[in-house]
Design a protein around this motif. Structure first.
Motif, short mmCIF file in Angstrom:
data_model
loop_
_atom_site.label_atom_id
_atom_site.label_comp_id
_atom_site.label_asym_id
_atom_site.label_seq_id
_atom_site.Cartn_x
_atom_site.Cartn_y
_atom_site.Cartn_z
N SER A 21 37.16 39.03 34.88
CA SER A 21 37.07 37.66 35.11
C SER A 21 36.08 36.93 34.21
O SER A 21 36.17 35.69 34.06
N ASP A 22 35.70 37.77 33.07
CA ASP A 22 34.98 37.17 32.22
C ASP A 22 35.87 36.51 30.97
O ASP A 22 35.40 35.91 30.03
N TYR A 25 41.07 33.11 32.85
CA TYR A 25 40.77 32.23 33.52
C TYR A 25 41.43 32.39 35.11
O TYR A 25 40.61 32.26 36.00
N SER A 28 39.24 35.00 36.76
CA SER A 28 38.02 34.03 37.47
C SER A 28 38.34 33.34 38.69
O SER A 28 37.27 33.11 39.36
N GLN A 31 38.74 35.47 41.73
CA GLN A 31 37.29 36.08 42.08
C GLN A 31 36.58 34.89 42.84
O GLN A 31 35.89 35.29 43.71
N LYS A 32 36.76 33.64 42.41
CA LYS A 32 36.03 32.69 43.01
C LYS A 32 36.40 32.25 44.40
O LYS A 32 35.87 31.62 45.06
#
Length: 110
Positions: A21-22, A25, A28, A31-32
Motif C-alpha cells: 500500500s506504500d 494507490y 492503499s 487498505q483504507k
C-alpha cells in the motif's frame, strides 16, 4: 469484453491482494476500506457532472472524458473491493438489451 477492462480487472485484483500500500494507490485504497473508496467514487462522480456541464457550455469534452475515466476507474476499484469485476456490469447491461428503460425500471424489486 474490452481488453482494457479485462486488463484493469486483472491489475486491480493483483493489487488488492498482493501489492504494498506504500507503493500502490489501489492497494492503499483497499487498505483504507470501503468508505474511502466510496468517498473517491462520489468525488469523481461530482467532478464528472461538473465536467459535463462545462462541456455543454464550452463544447470541449476533453475534461469530461478525463473525469469519466477517473469515475470508471474508481468504480472498478469499488467493485473489486466487493469481489466483483467489470464483467458483472457488462452482463447486467447485456441483460437489459431489448428491454425498454421503463420496463427495466418497473422490473426492479422495490
Amino acid at each position: 469484453m474490452s481488453d482494457v477492462l479485462r486488463q484493469l480487472d486483472c491489475i486491480l485484483a493483483q493489487r488488492k491482494n498482493n501489492a504494498d500500500s506504500d507503493k500502490s494507490y489501489v492497494a492503499s485504497l483497499h487498505q483504507k476500506g470501503l468508505n474511502k473508496i466510496l468517498e473517491k467514487v462520489g468525488e469523481e462522480a461530482f467532478e464528472t457532472v461538473l465536467a459535463a456541464r462545462d462541456a455543454e457550455s464550452d463544447g470541449d469534452t476533453k475534461n469530461l472524458i478525463y473525469e469519466t475515466a477517473d469515475l470508471w476507474f474508481h468504480s472498478l476499484v469499488m467493485l473489486s473491493h466487493l469481489g466483483e469485476d467489470s464483467q458483472a456490469v457488462l452482463n447486467e447491461l447485456a441483460r437489459r438489451f431489448d428491454m425498454s428503460g421503463l420496463e427495466e425500471k418497473a422490473s426492479r424489486n422495490k
